[in-house]
Design a protein around this motif. Sequence first.
Motif, PDB file in Angstrom:
ATOM      1  N   UNK A 190       0.835  -1.201   0.000  1.00 10.25           N
ATOM      2  CA  UNK A 190       0.000   0.000   0.000  1.00 10.25           C
ATOM      3  C   UNK A 190       0.872   1.255   0.000  1.00 10.25           C
ATOM      4  N   UNK A 191       1.923   1.239   0.813  1.00  7.51           N
ATOM      5  CA  UNK A 191       2.850   2.370   0.824  1.00  7.51           C
ATOM      6  C   UNK A 191       3.612   2.435  -0.498  1.00  7.51           C
ATOM      7  N   UNK A 192       3.962   1.290  -1.035  1.00  8.84           N
ATOM      8  CA  UNK A 192       4.642   1.253  -2.328  1.00  8.84           C
ATOM      9  C   UNK A 192       3.767   1.874  -3.415  1.00  8.84           C
ATOM     10  N   UNK A 193       2.477   1.628  -3.342  1.00  3.44           N
ATOM     11  CA  UNK A 193       1.550   2.217  -4.318  1.00  3.44           C
ATOM     12  C   UNK A 193       1.479   3.731  -4.162  1.00  3.44           C
ATOM     13  N   UNK A 194       1.488   4.229  -2.924  1.00  2.00           N
ATOM     14  CA  UNK A 194       1.487   5.679  -2.702  1.00  2.00           C
ATOM     15  C   UNK A 194       2.724   6.308  -3.333  1.00  2.00           C
ATOM     16  N   UNK A 195       3.878   5.678  -3.158  1.00  2.15           N
ATOM     17  CA  UNK A 195       5.107   6.199  -3.742  1.00  2.15           C
ATOM     18  C   UNK A 195       5.080   6.117  -5.261  1.00  2.15           C
TER      19      UNK A 195
END
Length: 387
Positions: free
Chosen positions: A282-287
Amino acid sequence: MARVVIGMDPHKRSATIEIINGREKVLAQGRFGTDRDGYTTMLRLGRQHKDRVWAVEGCNGIGRHIAQRLVADGETVLDVPAKLSARARLFDTAQGRKTDPADAHCVAVAALRATGLRQVVVDDITVALKLLVDRRDGLGRARTEALSRLHHLLLELVPGGAKQFLSAPQARALLNTVRPRDIVGRTRRQLASELITEVAVIDRKIKAANTQLTELIASTGSTLQQLNGIGPSGAARLLGDIGNIDRFASRDHFASWNGTAPIDASSGDQRRHRLSRAGNRRINRVLHIMAIVQLRNDTEGRAYYRRKLAAGKSPMEAMRALKRRLSNVVYQQMVRDAERVRTGPGGQTGATLQSSAAGSIPTASTSDKPLPGPARTNSRTPLLAAS
């Protein structure tokens, strides 16, 4: 160690515990319901031991409900990652067979031997952010699905269909230009009209959700939305999933946790790295969204991406390098925010944001190393100052 560890294998309606001392001697065992009576009996058994600590597996998942009840009752609770207890189970039996009593024993042993386990705290504002951003993401998926069905219907009603990025008013205006006379056409138009109404309702909910997220983020003192490519949903996801940024020792540690740091795959004299598909996706998607937004605008991120292409990197490799650099930017921004919140406006120590919503304790690995690239230089804009 003189303390007593109460290992717990939690479920929705029951919890199996095993109490061991510092020498791993079993003091008590039991299976209790998670209703009021069962929880009270379990708590009474645990409180017979003074120097105690509860070790609960999966405090961000199935164990959250029981862990939060224990913390609310003044108990000390440690979060034991499932991988850690599974490793202890494998070493204990050499077979890895699972039963509730065996799981409780391995959770207790893992907590007794491990260091640096995260202590669970009472849910705070970051948990509310996580709940709201989950709702916001669900609305976004519902809108995408409704628009996909709408495009399919408009393709049958309007020659050439509609443009890709379509708003509800634009779709309504386009639908008003067609008046089919056959039963199939009228049915398609009716369904398309209903979908347009559905999209309009979802748009209003998304707008309200964004407003609520913005207000809640502002109350935390976060400045993540000042970064190019981070909106209310992205900032809330970062705050909700990360929780306390201090749990990461360095920006490389943070990059390893979010999956933007490459994995060292060197062998002998050959030095190489490969893509990491682990980490918090999920954090990877935000980045990733942050990187896409920067590429669409004249930013230092786009300049960095082009420098990577000029250096011989493929587009995918350049994108990975950009995401790794943006991970540093987000980490540094959150560190500065945390320091400002701690010191307060008058230079006095203030409240800190801690949350049991934070994921399991990240462990260092070879992927903690930063992506091999250019030496650190002074960036041309404040955006990439963390690099």
